[in-house]
Design a protein around this motif. Structure first.
Motif, mmCIF file in Angstrom:
data_model
loop_
_atom_site.group_PDB
_atom_site.id
_atom_site.type_symbol
_atom_site.label_atom_id
_atom_site.label_comp_id
_atom_site.label_asym_id
_atom_site.label_seq_id
_atom_site.Cartn_x
_atom_site.Cartn_y
_atom_site.Cartn_z
ATOM 1 N N LYS A 2 48.792 26.549 72.783
ATOM 2 C CA LYS A 2 47.922 25.987 71.760
ATOM 3 C C LYS A 2 46.550 26.643 71.866
ATOM 4 C CE LYS A 2 46.407 21.573 69.805
ATOM 5 N NZ LYS A 2 44.986 21.860 69.716
ATOM 6 N N ASN A 3 46.090 27.201 70.777
ATOM 7 C CA ASN A 3 44.848 27.964 70.805
ATOM 8 C C ASN A 3 43.839 27.489 69.776
ATOM 9 O OD1 ASN A 3 45.876 30.257 72.632
ATOM 10 N ND2 ASN A 3 47.422 30.127 71.041
ATOM 11 N N THR A 4 44.045 26.278 69.245
ATOM 12 C CA THR A 4 43.171 25.749 68.210
ATOM 13 C C THR A 4 42.517 24.460 68.671
ATOM 14 O OG1 THR A 4 44.559 26.702 66.475
ATOM 15 C CG2 THR A 4 43.069 24.943 65.817
ATOM 16 N N PHE A 5 41.221 24.325 68.390
ATOM 17 C CA PHE A 5 40.477 23.116 68.753
ATOM 18 C C PHE A 5 39.676 22.639 67.547
ATOM 19 C CE2 PHE A 5 36.785 20.785 70.225
ATOM 20 C CZ PHE A 5 37.351 19.899 71.123
ATOM 21 N N GLY A 6 39.593 21.322 67.391
ATOM 22 C CA GLY A 6 38.780 20.748 66.326
ATOM 23 C C GLY A 6 39.618 20.047 65.273
ATOM 24 N N ASN A 7 39.031 19.076 64.613
ATOM 25 C CA ASN A 7 39.726 18.316 63.593
ATOM 26 C C ASN A 7 39.260 18.676 62.193
ATOM 27 O OD1 ASN A 7 41.333 16.685 65.396
ATOM 28 N ND2 ASN A 7 39.449 15.643 65.971
ATOM 29 N N ASN A 8 38.018 18.356 61.854
ATOM 30 C CA ASN A 8 37.480 18.668 60.535
ATOM 31 C C ASN A 8 37.070 20.131 60.430
ATOM 32 O OD1 ASN A 8 37.220 15.734 59.451
ATOM 33 N ND2 ASN A 8 36.294 15.687 61.482
ATOM 34 N N ILE A 9 36.492 20.637 61.511
ATOM 35 C CA ILE A 9 36.162 22.061 61.633
ATOM 36 C C ILE A 9 36.902 22.571 62.856
ATOM 37 C CG2 ILE A 9 34.317 23.743 62.014
ATOM 38 C CD1 ILE A 9 32.423 21.681 60.694
ATOM 39 N N SER A 10 37.764 23.540 62.686
ATOM 40 C CA SER A 10 38.598 23.989 63.797
ATOM 41 C C SER A 10 38.379 25.466 64.098
ATOM 42 C CB SER A 10 40.087 23.750 63.487
ATOM 43 O OG SER A 10 40.506 24.530 62.392
ATOM 44 N N ILE A 22 40.243 41.227 70.071
ATOM 45 C CA ILE A 22 40.201 39.777 70.233
ATOM 46 C C ILE A 22 39.520 39.214 68.999
ATOM 47 C CG2 ILE A 22 40.206 39.728 72.759
ATOM 48 C CD1 ILE A 22 37.161 39.619 72.683
ATOM 49 N N GLY A 23 39.636 37.917 68.781
ATOM 50 C CA GLY A 23 38.983 37.371 67.605
ATOM 51 C C GLY A 23 39.176 35.883 67.460
ATOM 52 N N CYS A 24 38.746 35.359 66.316
ATOM 53 C CA CYS A 24 38.848 33.935 66.060
ATOM 54 C C CYS A 24 39.007 33.674 64.571
ATOM 55 C CB CYS A 24 37.624 33.187 66.592
ATOM 56 S SG CYS A 24 36.081 33.598 65.735
ATOM 57 N N VAL A 25 39.491 32.493 64.271
ATOM 58 C CA VAL A 25 39.555 32.007 62.897
ATOM 59 C C VAL A 25 38.862 30.651 62.862
ATOM 60 C CG1 VAL A 25 41.031 31.269 60.997
ATOM 61 C CG2 VAL A 25 41.706 33.222 62.408
ATOM 62 N N ILE A 26 37.865 30.510 61.994
ATOM 63 C CA ILE A 26 37.152 29.248 61.817
ATOM 64 C C ILE A 26 37.627 28.644 60.502
ATOM 65 C CG2 ILE A 26 34.888 28.122 61.780
ATOM 66 C CD1 ILE A 26 33.749 30.933 62.662
ATOM 67 N N ASP A 27 38.092 27.415 60.561
ATOM 68 C CA ASP A 27 38.588 26.765 59.353
ATOM 69 C C ASP A 27 37.870 25.428 59.163
ATOM 70 O OD1 ASP A 27 40.060 26.508 57.084
ATOM 71 O OD2 ASP A 27 41.993 26.254 58.077
ATOM 72 N N GLY A 28 37.555 25.100 57.924
ATOM 73 C CA GLY A 28 36.951 23.804 57.632
ATOM 74 C C GLY A 28 35.491 23.855 57.248
ATOM 75 N N LEU A 29 34.815 24.983 57.492
ATOM 76 C CA LEU A 29 33.412 25.069 57.085
ATOM 77 C C LEU A 29 33.339 25.044 55.556
ATOM 78 C CD1 LEU A 29 31.650 27.706 59.389
ATOM 79 C CD2 LEU A 29 31.270 25.240 59.311
ATOM 80 N N PRO A 30 32.400 24.300 55.004
ATOM 81 C CA PRO A 30 32.293 24.238 53.545
ATOM 82 C C PRO A 30 31.759 25.543 52.971
ATOM 83 C CG PRO A 30 30.438 23.128 54.548
ATOM 84 C CD PRO A 30 31.378 23.481 55.679
ATOM 85 N N ALA A 31 31.940 25.731 51.692
ATOM 86 C CA ALA A 31 31.364 26.893 51.020
ATOM 87 C C ALA A 31 29.854 26.771 50.972
ATOM 88 C CB ALA A 31 31.925 26.998 49.599
ATOM 89 N N GLY A 32 29.189 27.903 51.122
ATOM 90 C CA GLY A 32 27.741 27.919 50.991
ATOM 91 C C GLY A 32 26.954 27.938 52.277
ATOM 92 N N VAL A 33 27.631 27.931 53.434
ATOM 93 C CA VAL A 33 26.929 28.040 54.713
ATOM 94 C C VAL A 33 26.468 29.484 54.897
ATOM 95 C CG1 VAL A 33 27.155 27.914 57.231
ATOM 96 C CG2 VAL A 33 28.205 26.149 55.789
#
Length: 365
Positions: A2-10, A22-33
């Motif tokens: 398991k390599n994912t952490f976070g609920n609303n923003i992961s 190496i890298g990352c994927v950020i999911d959940g951030l709203p548009a416009g940040v």
């Protein structure tokens, strides 16, 4: 795995220490940040090794944002960041000789020899680089809400830095210096001890102290998603972190209630406490005071001394000395990862209370 952490923003991490990237994927951030490449590069600079007190492996960390950002702002879709590996020396690593203090043995047990053993593979501290990239983006959104994070090296090799005093000024200072101490003289003593350990073929650990200011009251849940619980979960994911405490932490156990309790008062029209022994958290929920966290960083396990170990495949006793390039101390570099993880958790808790759109709206400022 398991390599994912976070609920609303992961956040998901991918890659290995000696793989192509190496890298990352950020999911959940709203548009416009707003996404600043300069902020990401600066955060990576704070993590990067430097001089005699660090490893000789120096990666330029030329990150590339592959998706989720357009014209300097988030689009609301997953953000993928990739960092190529360049300065690798895979020949330094033997597949079956397990290194004391590393994850080699447990990796063999869990993944049956299919894991990438070079430089620790997916277990390596190298993966804190994309973590730091993600943290820089998320910290930028928190600053827009008046929330600031700073970490200093409180203790290292029996030398101590001063504690936080003027929170805002101290956090601002820490954001611009590579060796994170508030007292320069203490910092020079720490560096000397780190160099001494390196000359002796050994390593040292340290204690990091983190402060978060500008937090609203009411973040966190009273039981399984307490602020302490979620932060501890994330912080213990950073390689070499072996202890976490909040406020006075373990020292509270030696005090009486009359000493430990934080008396309430009114200041500036707000309810606050006269002291901050509980570190800004009551009942698992933020109380509006500065959040204080301390993390214990163990000594770097790779050292230039002979150590007893075994050959995993032959099941034979053997010895091992230094394998690969390593830091005589990782604590000062780990502060960038601690800042990043703290930003991720705070943003996730903030989004749980106000929704992800709350990170870009002015409603809760």
């Amino acid at each position: 795995m398991k390599n994912t952490f976070g609920n609303n923003i992961s956040l998901t991490l991918f890659g290995e220490s000696h793989g192509d990237a190496i890298g990352c994927v950020i999911d959940g951030l709203p548009a416009g940040v707003e996404v600043s490449g300069d902020d990401i590069a600066h955060a990576l600079d704070l993590r990067r090794p430097s001089g005699k007190i660090s490893t000789s492996r120096v990666e330029h960390d030329e990150f590339k944002i592959l998706s989720g950002v357009f014209n300097g702002k988030t689009t609301g879709t997953p953000i993928c960041i990739c960092i190529p590996n360049a300065d690798t020396r895979s020949k330094d690593y033997t597949p079956s000789i397990i290194r004391p203090g590393h994850a080699d043995f447990t990796a063999y047990e869990k993944y049956h020899g299919f894991q990438d053993y070079r430089g620790g593979g997916h277990f390596s501290g190298r993966l804190t680089a994309p973590l730091v990239c993600a943290g820089a983006i998320i910290a930028g959104s928190l600053k827009k809400k008046g929330i600031y994070i700073g970490t200093h090296l409180l203790r290292c090799a029996d030398e101590s830095d001063r504690a936080f005093e003027n929170y805002e000024d101290d956090i601002e200072r820490l954001s611009s210096i590579s060796f994170p101490v508030l007292d320069e003289a203490a910092g020079e003593k720490m560096k000397a001890e780190i160099e001494k350990a390196k000359l002796e073929g050994d390593s040292v650990g340290g204690v990091l102290e983190t402060c978060v200011i500008g937090l609203p009251t009411g973040l966190g849940e009273p039981w399984f998603d307490t602020v302490e619980g979620v932060l501890s979960h994330a912080l213990f994911s950073i390689p070499a972190i072996k202890g976490v405490e909040f406020g006075l932490g373990f020292a509270l156990s030696d005090m009486r209630g009359s000493e430990a309790n934080d008396a309430f008062c009114v200041g500036g029209g707000k309810i606050q406490t006269r002291t901050n022994n509980c570190g800004g958290i009551l009942g698992g929920i933020t109380d509006g005071m500065p959040l204080i966290i301390r993390t214990a960083v163990k000594p770097t396990p790779t050292i230039n001394k002979s150590q007893q170990t075994v050959d995993y495949l032959k099941r034979e006793q053997t010895e091992i000395s230094s394998v690969g390039r390593h830091d005589p101390c990782v604590a000062h570099r780990a502060r960038a990862a601690v800042d990043a993880v703290t930003a991720l958790v705070i943003a996730d808790l903030y989004a749980a209370r106000y929704g992800t759109e709350g990170l870009i709206s002015e409603e809760h400022e």
